[in-house]
Design a protein around this motif. Structure first.
Motif, PDB file in Angstrom:
ATOM      1  N   LYS A 180       0.831  -1.206   0.000  1.00 46.38           N
ATOM      2  CA  LYS A 180       0.000   0.000   0.000  1.00 46.38           C
ATOM      3  C   LYS A 180       0.871   1.265   0.000  1.00 46.38           C
ATOM      4  O   LYS A 180       0.528   2.252  -0.662  1.00 46.38           O
ATOM      5  CB  LYS A 180      -0.952   0.008   1.197  1.00 46.38           C
ATOM      6  N   ASP A 181       1.965   1.187   0.752  1.00 51.46           N
ATOM      7  CA  ASP A 181       2.886   2.326   0.747  1.00 51.46           C
ATOM      8  C   ASP A 181       3.387   2.603  -0.662  1.00 51.46           C
ATOM      9  O   ASP A 181       3.508   3.758  -1.085  1.00 51.46           O
ATOM     10  CB  ASP A 181       4.090   2.039   1.667  1.00 51.46           C
ATOM     11  N   TYR A 182       3.690   1.513  -1.363  1.00 50.79           N
ATOM     12  CA  TYR A 182       4.163   1.652  -2.740  1.00 50.79           C
ATOM     13  C   TYR A 182       3.062   2.199  -3.646  1.00 50.79           C
ATOM     14  O   TYR A 182       3.274   3.136  -4.425  1.00 50.79           O
ATOM     15  CB  TYR A 182       4.658   0.305  -3.254  1.00 50.79           C
ATOM     16  N   LEU A 183       1.868   1.592  -3.531  1.00 51.81           N
ATOM     17  CA  LEU A 183       0.771   1.965  -4.434  1.00 51.81           C
ATOM     18  C   LEU A 183       0.275   3.390  -4.203  1.00 51.81           C
ATOM     19  O   LEU A 183      -0.270   4.023  -5.113  1.00 51.81           O
ATOM     20  CB  LEU A 183      -0.393   0.980  -4.272  1.00 51.81           C
ATOM     21  N   LYS A 184       0.466   3.868  -2.997  1.00 53.79           N
ATOM     22  CA  LYS A 184       0.007   5.220  -2.653  1.00 53.79           C
ATOM     23  C   LYS A 184       0.562   6.236  -3.647  1.00 53.79           C
ATOM     24  O   LYS A 184      -0.114   7.180  -4.043  1.00 53.79           O
ATOM     25  CB  LYS A 184       0.466   5.559  -1.228  1.00 53.79           C
ATOM     26  N   LEU A 185       1.820   5.998  -4.075  1.00 53.65           N
ATOM     27  CA  LEU A 185       2.494   6.921  -4.989  1.00 53.65           C
ATOM     28  C   LEU A 185       1.800   7.012  -6.345  1.00 53.65           C
ATOM     29  O   LEU A 185       1.930   7.988  -7.058  1.00 53.65           O
ATOM     30  CB  LEU A 185       3.952   6.478  -5.191  1.00 53.65           C
ATOM     31  N   TYR A 186       1.106   5.920  -6.700  1.00 53.12           N
ATOM     32  CA  TYR A 186       0.491   5.867  -8.029  1.00 53.12           C
ATOM     33  C   TYR A 186      -1.031   5.785  -7.973  1.00 53.12           C
ATOM     34  O   TYR A 186      -1.673   5.492  -8.962  1.00 53.12           O
ATOM     35  CB  TYR A 186       1.015   4.640  -8.803  1.00 53.12           C
ATOM     36  N   PHE A 187      -1.581   6.029  -6.790  1.00 52.40           N
ATOM     37  CA  PHE A 187      -3.008   5.794  -6.578  1.00 52.40           C
ATOM     38  C   PHE A 187      -3.898   6.387  -7.671  1.00 52.40           C
ATOM     39  O   PHE A 187      -4.800   5.735  -8.182  1.00 52.40           O
ATOM     40  CB  PHE A 187      -3.442   6.348  -5.205  1.00 52.40           C
ATOM     41  N   ASN A 188      -3.606   7.616  -8.063  1.00 54.55           N
ATOM     42  CA  ASN A 188      -4.461   8.302  -9.046  1.00 54.55           C
ATOM     43  C   ASN A 188      -4.388   7.678 -10.434  1.00 54.55           C
ATOM     44  O   ASN A 188      -5.262   7.908 -11.261  1.00 54.55           O
ATOM     45  CB  ASN A 188      -4.086   9.771  -9.118  1.00 54.55           C
ATOM     46  N   GLU A 189      -3.337   6.899 -10.667  1.00 54.73           N
ATOM     47  CA  GLU A 189      -3.193   6.288 -11.986  1.00 54.73           C
ATOM     48  C   GLU A 189      -3.873   4.923 -12.074  1.00 54.73           C
ATOM     49  O   GLU A 189      -4.003   4.355 -13.154  1.00 54.73           O
ATOM     50  CB  GLU A 189      -1.704   6.137 -12.331  1.00 54.73           C
ATOM     51  N   LEU A 190      -4.270   4.377 -10.925  1.00 53.66           N
ATOM     52  CA  LEU A 190      -4.949   3.071 -10.925  1.00 53.66           C
ATOM     53  C   LEU A 190      -6.350   3.205 -11.500  1.00 53.66           C
ATOM     54  O   LEU A 190      -6.974   4.273 -11.433  1.00 53.66           O
ATOM     55  CB  LEU A 190      -5.042   2.531  -9.496  1.00 53.66           C
ATOM     56  N   CYS A 191      -6.848   2.094 -12.067  1.00 48.65           N
ATOM     57  CA  CYS A 191      -8.207   2.107 -12.586  1.00 48.65           C
ATOM     58  C   CYS A 191      -9.185   2.163 -11.408  1.00 48.65           C
ATOM     59  O   CYS A 191      -8.813   1.829 -10.286  1.00 48.65           O
ATOM     60  CB  CYS A 191      -8.463   0.876 -13.455  1.00 48.65           C
ATOM     61  N   PRO A 192     -10.419   2.580 -11.658  1.00 45.45           N
ATOM     62  CA  PRO A 192     -11.385   2.737 -10.555  1.00 45.45           C
ATOM     63  C   PRO A 192     -11.552   1.468  -9.717  1.00 45.45           C
ATOM     64  O   PRO A 192     -11.640   1.540  -8.485  1.00 45.45           O
ATOM     65  CB  PRO A 192     -12.688   3.077 -11.273  1.00 45.45           C
ATOM     66  N   THR A 193     -11.584   0.306 -10.386  1.00 46.04           N
ATOM     67  CA  THR A 193     -11.743  -0.952  -9.652  1.00 46.04           C
ATOM     68  C   THR A 193     -10.599  -1.138  -8.662  1.00 46.04           C
ATOM     69  O   THR A 193     -10.811  -1.514  -7.507  1.00 46.04           O
ATOM     70  CB  THR A 193     -11.761  -2.150 -10.623  1.00 46.04           C
ATOM     71  N   CYS A 194      -9.407  -0.882  -9.138  1.00 44.86           N
ATOM     72  CA  CYS A 194      -8.243  -1.092  -8.294  1.00 44.86           C
ATOM     73  C   CYS A 194      -8.144  -0.039  -7.191  1.00 44.86           C
ATOM     74  O   CYS A 194      -7.626  -0.311  -6.108  1.00 44.86           O
ATOM     75  CB  CYS A 194      -6.970  -1.106  -9.136  1.00 44.86           C
ATOM     76  N   GLN A 195      -8.646   1.129  -7.459  1.00 49.71           N
ATOM     77  CA  GLN A 195      -8.683   2.127  -6.388  1.00 49.71           C
ATOM     78  C   GLN A 195      -9.563   1.627  -5.253  1.00 49.71           C
ATOM     79  O   GLN A 195      -9.283   1.851  -4.080  1.00 49.71           O
ATOM     80  CB  GLN A 195      -9.200   3.469  -6.921  1.00 49.71           C
TER      81      GLN A 195
END
Length: 419
Positions: A180-195
């Motif tokens: 989650k720490d890693y994904l936080k950096l790219y959160f806005n780029e994830l698709c809605p489902t993955c968000q």
RNA sequence: GUGGGUGUAGUUCAGUGGUAGAGCGCUAGUUUGUGGUACUAGUUGUCGUGGGUUCGAGUCCCAUCAUCCACCCCA
């Protein structure tokens, strides 16, 4: 308008049933060799079993369950999978007081409310195996080897086994935080489902088909990099067993299975079908499930095979073409209606000797009877007419070679393989 | 749940707005007590359902249901 079967159901009828029998008998034979016992649980259970067992963040529970109130106002669900029921039965009948491990197999219908398509039904059939009570990694290996053997003994080609370790309650939460720490950096780029998955189940983002999500997750931390020592050693032992047993597999660090109860070893198998519904079996270890369902803390492991997909794959690979029928079929023809009683008597005698025998119940002429015998793939036709009755002999025709002989009763039985 | 295709005989499918068709399968026959091949005949249709347009709809339009395929997810 005639009534049709409900959406997503199918009948197994006419020649198709032979395919199922072929598969089922192979399965039960193999289970005997491995010394597993069949278990038959109800096809409906309390809804709560699946909520707790399968997990309420899964798609199965979330949107695919057949749930209804019965007349006693109980919430009932048609089983969407087999593991939870087996675990429940094991606990309910105090299997933990019997010799361990408990080794079960089951075969039967499962129910999931999803849109039908190729290889997917609302009522479908699974064959599954569950072993409760051993944490030994060699068991994981044995179970995997057994699953592969099932497919190979059916002749299925292009098998692809993928394995992974999904950790345990000790290491997985830590890994989730790292991820989650890693994904936080790219959160806005994830698709809605993955968000949405980010909070509920970030591991599932590995499953996403979205190319952007894949790009992000591919460079992120994998669970296998953050396993605790116990999980790591366990996984190494499993791989050692597989190498020793010459079971080929692919390590898929991105595989995360859709059911909440899996721990440590998880696996999935495909059989060369392009794209959709190529998965024909899958499973994994579930060391927390028995306790979660109110039993003692006992580990477990199992897998399930989708039988419709096995049939489909075997059809595609033309594996039903050379099914050999072991029992010969004998058709007893009558020349005229006067000879029917003699034909019936002969049929009864043959049946008493364990020989598959039938006679004409459509009052066909002799020629028609031969045509019929040919259509049902009879191996032999015995013709009974006035001459035969008078002389106490039998006309025996081999339908494969076309040869016909006249013989006595004893010779007849001998020719048909009776005693 | 999202998107696309298809609904005509048991089945696979043709069918230009004007009489409902073919192959396969199935049943029977092709003179004598013998199958597979061939030939002949038969084969049950509310053309998915309900509306609409039209003198007239299997055909065009709308709705609905079913089914198939793909996505999602899984077996």
């Amino acid at each position: 308008m005639a009534i049709k079967g409900p959406k997503g159901t199918h009948d197994i009828i006419f020649n198709d049933i032979n395919k199922w029998h072929t598969i089922e008998s192979k399965l039960t034979d193999l289970m005997e060799v491995y010394d597993y016992q069949e278990i038959r649980t109800p096809i409906f259970e309390s809804t709560e079993l699946f909520l707790r067992g399968v997990g309420d963040t899964t798609d199965i529970v979330d949107k695919e369950m057949y749930t209804f109130q019965d007349k006693g106002d109980r919430s009932i669900t048609l089983r969407p999978e087999g593991t939870a029921s087996v675990a429940r039965a094991f606990i309910e009948h105090s299997g933990f007081n019997e010799v361990l491990p408990s080794k079960f197999y089951y075969i039967g219908p499962m129910f999931r409310y999803s849109r039908p398509q190729t290889g997917r039904f609302r009522q479908f059939h699974q064959f599954g195996v569950e072993v409760i009570g051993s944490i030994n990694p060699y068991l994981d290996g044995e179970v995997l080897e057994m699953m592969m053997k099932i497919f190979t003994s059916l002749g299925i080609k292009n098998l692809n086994l993928e394995i992974n370790s999904v950790g345990c309650p000790k290491c997985r939460p830590l890994h989730k935080e790292i991820l989650k720490d890693y994904l936080k950096l790219y959160f806005n780029e994830l698709c809605p489902t993955c968000q949405g998955r980010y909070e509920k189940n970030p591991l599932r983002i590995f499953d996403c088909k979205n190319t952007k999500c894949q790009e992000i997750i591919n460079n992120g931390p994998y669970i296998t990099d953050n396993l605790c020592n116990e999980c790591n050693e366990h996984f190494e032992e499993v791989k050692k067993y597989l190498a020793m047993s010459k079971v080929e597999y692919v390590l898929n660090k991105k595989m995360v299975r859709g059911l909440d109860y899996y721990t440590k070893t998880a696996f999935e198998i495909t059989a060369g079908r392009e794209g959709a519904q190529s998965s024909i079996g899958g499973g994994g270890r579930y060391d927390g499930l028995i306790e979660e369902l109110g039993g003692p803390s006992l580990p477990g492991i199992g897998f399930a095979i989708g039988l419709e997909r096995v049939v489909l794959t075997m059809e595609e690979q033309s594996l039903f073409d050379n099914l050999i029928r072991i029992r010969k079929k004998v058709y007893v023809a009558n020349v005229s209606e006067d000879n029917i009683d003699a034909a019936v008597k002969l049929v009864q005698n043959l049946r008493n000797l364990g020989i598959v025998a039938i006679y004409d119940i459509m009052t066909r002429k002799l020629k028609g009877q031969f045509k019929y015998a040919n259509k049902i793939n009879a191996d032999y036709v015995i013709t009974i007419g006035d001459d035969e009755v008078k002389n106490n002999v039998y006309q025996l025709k081999n339908m494969n070679t076309g040869e016909q002989i006249v013989c006595s009763y004893d010779e007849l039985i001998k020719n048909l393989g009776g005693e």
